[in-house]
Design a protein around this motif. Structure first.
Motif, short mmCIF file in Angstrom:
data_model
loop_
_atom_site.label_atom_id
_atom_site.label_comp_id
_atom_site.label_asym_id
_atom_site.label_seq_id
_atom_site.Cartn_x
_atom_site.Cartn_y
_atom_site.Cartn_z
N SER B 81 0.82 -1.21 0.00
CA SER B 81 0.00 0.00 0.00
C SER B 81 0.85 1.26 0.00
N ILE B 225 -0.76 0.10 14.04
CA ILE B 225 -1.60 -0.40 12.96
C ILE B 225 -3.03 0.09 13.20
N VAL B 227 -7.20 0.63 11.31
CA VAL B 227 -8.08 0.43 10.16
C VAL B 227 -8.85 1.72 9.91
N ALA B 235 -7.53 -1.75 16.66
CA ALA B 235 -6.31 -2.41 16.20
C ALA B 235 -5.07 -1.69 16.75
N ARG B 237 -4.48 -0.52 19.69
CA ARG B 237 -4.40 -0.42 21.14
C ARG B 237 -2.99 -0.69 21.66
N VAL B 238 -2.67 0.02 22.70
CA VAL B 238 -1.32 0.00 23.27
C VAL B 238 -1.51 0.12 24.78
N THR B 239 -0.60 -0.49 25.53
CA THR B 239 -0.71 -0.39 26.99
C THR B 239 0.14 0.77 27.49
N GLU B 263 5.42 -4.71 24.25
CA GLU B 263 4.15 -5.17 23.68
C GLU B 263 3.92 -4.52 22.31
N MET B 266 6.02 -6.17 19.75
CA MET B 266 5.45 -7.49 19.44
C MET B 266 4.26 -7.34 18.49
N ARG B 267 3.40 -6.35 18.76
CA ARG B 267 2.21 -6.18 17.92
C ARG B 267 2.54 -5.70 16.51
N ARG B 269 5.31 -6.52 14.83
CA ARG B 269 5.99 -7.57 14.04
C ARG B 269 4.95 -8.41 13.31
N PRO B 270 5.18 -8.63 12.00
CA PRO B 270 4.18 -9.40 11.25
C PRO B 270 4.07 -10.86 11.72
#
Lengths: 478, 270
Positions: B81, B225, B227, B235, B237-239, B263, B266-267, B269-270
């Motif tokens: 994209s 990330i 939408v 999508a 969300r983060v702590t 975190e 980690m989120r 990374r594909p």
């Protein structure tokens, strides 16, 4: 407003009523709508319910007794003249039936598909009191709307007298579209502002195509365009433009129908692992962005999917997961099947398609693999205790009964909160503790002059038809 | 049905009027978006879509000109994209642009503000540097990239900074070393009242660890990330401070010392 000559005392209608005795009408069996075979339908996105044939519709229409005091209408939040349109179906004049519905509902093809008629109009049908099944009002509404769509040349355009005044709508979901249609028919120039790139709100991003095809939503929206309603996409009121700007541009009333698109999570360990997502995210990627259906947007797929929740969105998510190729889909719900808020039909369709109900279970933790992808859930077994405020028996954990179940995708469908974006941008707007806009329930008027609101931004998470009822009330309040 | 004038003004074409290649992978686009240009503040982002089947991509606004009605986007081609967006030329139109989204950066007279940007993150940092300078702060900027050609907008940053340190991984320009080397130089030599960092999550994590050691309040602008970008999907969300927050409506900037960067990494990374 056009004269439809469809009052109960109209001669044609009195004659029609007299032609068949009520007892004979009551003896006619309620129709069954054809459905796609479960094994066939989970391999495609085609609509599951196939609609009524002309013969079925006529037969069903004869079941309606055309009561002098029709209670079904009181069960309809947008007060559709139900016997009025059904008798037109019986008389074979479907175009007139469509015009009758359109006077109060801008979205008949939508309502005919997704309204919980069993809790609304059909629950009030006189047949219930005589031990018979109610008239299939929802099926007939859908039949009429579909017939009209296939016969555009017969559409009776309402005569609109422009009044030179204009109103704005924030959000193009069912509440906003209904308000827009009603105001346009009264002669107002209506502009609808939508934050997304497509018009339709939850009807597009939320409800899957196997229940409500996007093309059908688009057709209803085109109908509003023909009434003169204008749509502006990619415009976030409160961000791109302000409510004050709309007022200074001459919009004398602004209807806020920005919805409850703010997903709730359960705040349990592991909920932010990869492969755990809200039903809003999952359904938006697939329904609106066409992930896995030719769109550029990706979506995670799973072999073993857990959907958390017992509402219609949970049913939509689990059935979508099957269509995305999942081998096993479990619906995890903390109460029993009877307590599920989803429509019976949706629950039945999900089970037919192979969704496993894991009732009386509640997730307490998700476990991930070394890459951070969910690999299992820990579920607490529950039992039903005393009834709670909603009248349903509340679930109580069974001490020590925790199971670990392997899963590689979790869809969290435990409800939504009102979207704070628009309300936050209007200084002084009175909000409830739950984040909903406070309105007068008869007029939908907020504490700010010229600002009305309806749908989930007021209710916090309800149905399409209740949102439409709000839109209509705001538009007809004097 | 004829469109009313006002509605006509609101439905824009999102035409690209200028394009500049910063490096093989990084492209600057100036896009006609008069409403966003008028409303945006430093820190805001837009969601962009390219093509009728296109994905919704969040991009932080690098600059805006309200009189010309344009916004500037700096895009790094990392996936299909973003590659599509970077391949557009002047005269082409983005299918959709919506915004400005997110919360604007808190701009105040803090005293000395350290602004550190990595790679393409320098683009959204630039309006913050300018706004911090205009608010009367002493601004020290640290720009970092893998090599010389990945250092972008250096002149513009210098124009609004009191001091600039450039770091490259390979030493092809400025000093050799990671961004943290430059940041620590500043923290050692002078008192810093506030730090703002934008760049890859891993870079922000280490900048944050460092400023925490020196007890400097730090804001990190997260590129999660998304939408829809309006709070609908979650999508992003983060702590933060042990609580789940949505980057799109509650961010994109958060107190860096409270962010769970592991975190986030980690989120992402594909």
């Amino acid at each position: 407003m056009i004269e439809l000559n469809d009052g109960r005392d109209a001669q044609w209608r009195a004659e029609l009523r007299a032609a068949i005795k009520p007892k004979e009408r009551g003896a006619v069996e309620r129709v069954t709508m054809a459905m796609l075979d479960p094994q066939e339908r989970i391999r495609c996105n085609d609509e599951v319910n196939r609609g009524l044939t002309d013969e079925q519709a006529h037969s069903e229409a004869t079941r309606c007794l055309d009561c002098a005091n029709p209670q079904c209408v009181t069960g309809c939040p947008v007060a559709i003249d139900i016997p009025g349109f059904i008798k037109r179906v019986e008389a074979g004049d479907i175009a007139a039936a469509a015009a009758t519905i359109k006077r109060t509902s801008a979205l008949p093809a939508v309502c005919g598909r997704v309204c919980p008629q069993e809790k609304q109009c059909e629950s009030k049908c006189i047949h219930n009191r005589m031990g018979n099944k109610p008239v299939a009002i929802g099926y007939l509404e859908r039949y009429v709307a579909d017939w009209q769509r296939n016969h555009p040349e017969t559409e009776v355009a309402p005569a609109i007298v422009p009044n030179g005044r204009k109103v704005a709508v924030v959000g193009s979901g069912p509440a906003g579209l209904t308000y827009a249609g009603q105001m346009a028919q009264q002669g107002f120039k209506v502009t609808v502002f939508e934050a997304l790139h497509e018009v339709g709100g939850v009807l597009k991003y939320g409800i899957p195509e196997f229940r409500l095809p996007n093309a059908i939503v688009d057709h209803e929206i085109d109908g509003l365009r023909r009434l003169g309603v204008e749509f502006v996409t990619n415009c976030v009121v409160g961000k791109t433009i302000t409510v004050d700007e709309l007022k200074s541009e001459g919009y004398e009333q602004i209807f806020i129908g920005s919805g409850a698109g703010f997903p709730r999570f359960m705040n349990i360990p592991g909920e932010n692992l990869k492969g755990v997502m809200s039903s809003n995210e999952y359904l938006t990627r697939i329904n609106l962005m066409e992930a896995g259906r030719g769109g550029d947007t990706p979506v995670l797929t799973g072999h073993t999917v857990a959907v958390i929740g017992g509402g219609n969105t949970a049913m939509d998510s689990s059935r979508t997961a099957l269509r995305q190729g999942a081998e096993r889909v479990m619906l995890v719900y903390r109460r029993g099947r009877d307590e599920m808020p989803a429509r019976r039909e949706e629950i039945e369709h999900a089970i037919e398609e192979g969704v496993e109900l894991m009732t009386l279970h509640n997730p307490v933790e998700y476990l991930g693999d070394e890459s951070g992808r969910v690999k299992a859930m820990r579920v607490q077994r529950m039992e039903l205790g005393e009834p709670d405020a909603s009248g349903r028996r509340s679930p109580v954990p069974v001490e020590g009964a925790i199971d670990e179940v392997p899963v590689d995708l979790v869809i969290v469908a435990v409800g939504v909160s009102p979207n704070p974006l628009v309300p936050q941008s209007v200084p002084g707007l009175e909000m409830s503790r739950r984040g909903t806009i406070v309105v007068d329930e008869n007029t939908m008027q907020s504490n700010i002059d010229g600002l009305v609101a309806g749908g989930d931004i007021v209710r916090g998470g309800a149905t399409v038809i209740l949102a439409m009822g709000d839109g209509r009330r705001a538009a007809t309040a004097k | 049905m004829e469109r009313s004038d006002y509605v006509g003004r609101l439905q824009t074409m999102n035409k690209i009027i200028y394009k500049e290649q910063f490096s093989a992978a990084v492209t600057k686009l100036v896009v006609e978006a008069p409403l966003i240009a008028r409303a945006r503040r430093a820190g805001h982002f837009v969601i962009v879509r390219c093509g009728e089947k296109g994905e919704r991509i969040p991009l932080t606004i690098a600059d805006a000109d309200p009189t010309r009605g344009t916004i500037t986007l700096v895009v790094q081609a990392v996936g299909d994209s973003t590659r599509k967006i970077c391949a557009l030329n002047p005269g082409d139109c983005l299918t959709d642009v919506v915004g400005p989204l997110g919360k604007a950066t808190r701009i105040e007279r803090f005293g000395t503000v350290l602004c550190c940007g990595g790679g393409v993150g320098v683009a959204p940092l630039l309006p913050i540097i300018r706004a911090m300078k205009a608010a009367g702060n002493r601004v020290v900027s640290v720009l970092a990239g893998r090599s010389k050609d990945l250092i972008i907008l250096e002149k513009e940053v210098r124009d609004s900074s009191d001091d600039v340190i450039i770091m490259t991984d390979d030493g092809s320009y400025g000093q050799q070393g990671l961004v943290t080397v430059g940041v620590e130089q500043v923290l050692r030599r002078e008192h810093v009242d506030r730090c703002v960092t934008i760049g890859p999550a891993i870079m922000m994590k280490f900048v944050s660890l460092l400023t925490k050691k020196y007890d400097v309040p730090t804001e990190a602008s997260l590129n999660a990330i998304m939408v829809d970008g309006t709070g609908m999907c979650g999508a992003c969300r983060v702590t933060v401070g042990g609580k789940t927050r949505f980057v799109c409506v509650e961010g994109p900037e958060f107190d860096a010392h409270q962010i769970d960067f592991d975190e986030l990494l980690m989120r992402l990374r594909p």
